[in-house]
Scaffold this active site. Structure first.
Site, short mmCIF file in Angstrom:
data_model
loop_
_atom_site.label_atom_id
_atom_site.label_comp_id
_atom_site.label_asym_id
_atom_site.label_seq_id
_atom_site.Cartn_x
_atom_site.Cartn_y
_atom_site.Cartn_z
N GLY A 134 0.85 -1.14 -0.04
CA GLY A 134 0.04 0.04 0.05
C GLY A 134 0.92 1.29 -0.02
O GLY A 134 0.64 2.17 -0.84
N PHE A 135 1.76 1.24 0.90
CA PHE A 135 2.87 2.67 1.00
C PHE A 135 3.05 3.17 -0.25
O PHE A 135 3.36 4.08 -0.81
CB PHE A 135 3.78 2.47 1.81
CG PHE A 135 4.57 3.48 2.16
CD1 PHE A 135 4.19 4.60 2.83
CD2 PHE A 135 5.80 3.44 1.50
CE1 PHE A 135 4.89 5.78 3.09
CE2 PHE A 135 6.70 4.83 1.85
CZ PHE A 135 6.00 5.87 2.73
N GLN B 18 -2.65 3.32 12.24
CA GLN B 18 -2.90 4.34 11.54
C GLN B 18 -3.61 5.48 12.19
O GLN B 18 -3.94 5.31 13.47
CB GLN B 18 -3.67 4.24 9.98
CG GLN B 18 -2.88 3.54 9.05
CD GLN B 18 -1.53 4.23 8.58
OE1 GLN B 18 -1.40 5.32 8.80
NE2 GLN B 18 -0.77 3.47 7.70
N ASP C 98 12.69 -0.02 10.24
CA ASP C 98 13.06 -0.46 8.80
C ASP C 98 13.33 0.85 8.17
O ASP C 98 12.67 1.80 8.43
CB ASP C 98 12.18 -1.17 7.82
CG ASP C 98 10.96 -0.27 7.52
OD1 ASP C 98 11.35 0.22 6.25
OD2 ASP C 98 10.08 -0.06 8.05
N CYS D 261 35.02 2.10 13.95
CA CYS D 261 34.12 1.10 13.14
C CYS D 261 35.12 -0.13 12.64
O CYS D 261 36.32 0.07 12.41
CB CYS D 261 33.50 1.63 11.92
SG CYS D 261 32.52 0.56 10.92
N CYS E 202 34.13 -2.28 10.35
CA CYS E 202 33.67 -2.80 9.09
C CYS E 202 34.94 -2.91 7.90
O CYS E 202 35.81 -2.54 8.26
CB CYS E 202 32.62 -1.72 8.24
SG CYS E 202 33.13 -0.73 7.62
N CYS F 215 36.25 0.23 6.86
CA CYS F 215 37.17 1.30 7.64
C CYS F 215 38.53 0.60 7.89
O CYS F 215 39.34 1.27 8.37
CB CYS F 215 36.30 1.57 9.00
SG CYS F 215 34.88 2.67 8.49
N HIS G 30 29.65 0.19 4.90
CA HIS G 30 29.89 0.94 6.26
C HIS G 30 28.63 1.27 6.78
O HIS G 30 28.61 1.04 7.98
CB HIS G 30 30.94 1.99 5.95
CG HIS G 30 30.81 2.97 7.26
ND1 HIS G 30 31.49 2.84 8.17
CD2 HIS G 30 30.00 4.07 7.32
CE1 HIS G 30 31.26 3.80 9.27
NE2 HIS G 30 30.39 4.56 8.42
ZN LIG Z 1 32.96 1.31 8.74
#
Ligand SMILES: [Zn+2]
Length: 374
Positions: free
Chosen positions: A92-93, A187, A264, A302, A304, A307, A333
């Site tokens: 719907g969105f 809603q 989300d 970080c 990741c 990084c 990242h």
């Molecule tokens: Zn990172």
């Protein structure tokens, strides 16, 4: 599906969501894989970044690749090679946000296919059937998402219809013997009485878990927080509270402070594609020339792949000339940043240090922690 509350700190909560043999630690964030793909990443990489659950869009997958192709694979998990849980929205969105809406009627939504202009019809039952074929672990009811500028009278009418659609969705969900989970959607725009009317209606139908929709659609931030202040404490304690389409790190912290469990948003992945990156010292545009010669990691806190292997200078230079690798490294990242953000939020709630975590978060980005005006 069950939700086990582990710890509360003020209104903030940390818990575990048990879905189909998986444990999702909350508060949790779901990256968005619109067409069954997190752009530029393999599912292996998404898993390695610590993603517990992701969201996919029923509307987009329905139009492309379509039910037949998904069925050939078995379901959406097999199509995208992702064994962990998936939540699908109802479709719907997108019909509203993409402005493909033709007519909304009691029976469902008539709209134009944005790809070829063909007329299509989506009903609550059809949305449930599509989500059944996808075999999403969490499905959503079809609802009408309205602009925050809409009048009380229109929203009253709209919420009433969305409740009737929720009832039809639930009926269809039971009829086709879907063993997964179905969330109701609260809603009611910016009107507290209508938000309560919506929640009460869903509780009476027997829904166990609730999404909050129709927020972050252009209304001022304080309006969104006022609605969360009002509605979150009214949602049963043993139910999941899912805030749809939110948001930036600050929005997530503020919503957790008000009792939200799952989120989300396209922000981490979409921003990554534009060179906008989240770091422990705030938000940066990696294309800015001030990073051109900096031989340091993007974020020293970080862990990741980006990084630990590349410099700000390298990231700046490949992003400026729009190399695909730049988008990949940015996405890795940003997803990891959100994962760590949620992990820190969870741990701080469990250790009774959530306020301190929030205070330090705002201090690093040179802001004061906002007051909770309940
Ligand atoms: Zn990172």
């Amino acid at each position: 599906m069950k939700y086990k509350l582990i710890k509360t700190r003020g209104y903030a909560r940390s818990g575990i969501m048990y879905i189909n043999n998986y444990k999702i630690k909350t508060p949790a964030f779901m990256p968005v894989g619109t067409y069954g793909v997190i752009k530029t990443l393999t599912t292996e990489e998404i898993k390695k970044l610590g993603t517990q659950i992701l969201l996919s869009n029923t509307f987009h997958i329905w139009l492309h690749p379509g039910n037949k192709i998904i069925k050939l694979h078995g379901d959406l998990h097999k199509y995208m090679n992702w064994n962990n849980p998936i939540l699908t929205d109802s479709g719907g969105f997108q019909i509203f946000s993409l402005k493909t809406l033709n007519k909304i009627k009691e029976e469902g939504i008539y709209f134009k296919n944005p790809n070829n202009g063909n007329k299509i019809f989506l009903s609550p039952e059809k949305s449930i059937n599509i989500q059944y074929f996808l075999n999403s672990d969490i499905a959503m009811v079809l609802d009408e998402c309205v602009s925050y500028l809409t009048s009380w009278n229109y929203i009253k009418h709209s919420v009433s219809m969305s409740l009737r659609w929720a009832k039809r969705s639930l009926k269809q969900f039971i009829k086709i013997k879907n063993k997964n989970n179905l969330f109701g959607i609260i809603q009611g725009g910016n009107y507290k009485d209508l938000r309560y009317f919506s929640l009460k209606g869903l509780i009476n139908m027997g829904f166990n878990n609730y999404a909050i929709g129709g927020l972050a659609v252009g209304e001022p931030k304080h309006t969104m927080y006022n609605i969360l202040n009002y509605i979150c404490p009214k949602i049963p304690e043993n139910s999941i509270r899912y805030l749809m389409g939110i948001g930036k790190p600050e929005d997530i912290i503020e919503s957790v402070r008000r009792g939200i469990d799952i989120f989300d948003c396209v922000i981490p992945t979409r921003h990554a594609r534009n060179g906008h990156l989240f770091t422990s010292n705030g938000f940066i545009n990696i294309k800015n020339s001030k990073y051109k010669n900096i031989i340091k990691p993007l974020d020293k806190y970080c862990d990741c792949y980006t990084c630990t292997n590349y410099t700000l200078s390298y990231l700046n230079n490949i992003n400026v000339c729009n190399e695909i690798l730049g988008v990949r490294l940015n996405t890795i990242h940003n997803i990891r940043y959100y994962k760590k953000l949620m992990l820190n939020i969870r741990n701080s709630i469990i250790l009774n240090k959530f306020e301190l975590f929030a205070y330090n978060f705002y201090k690093k980005i040179h802001k004061n922690i906002p007051k909770l005006n309940f």
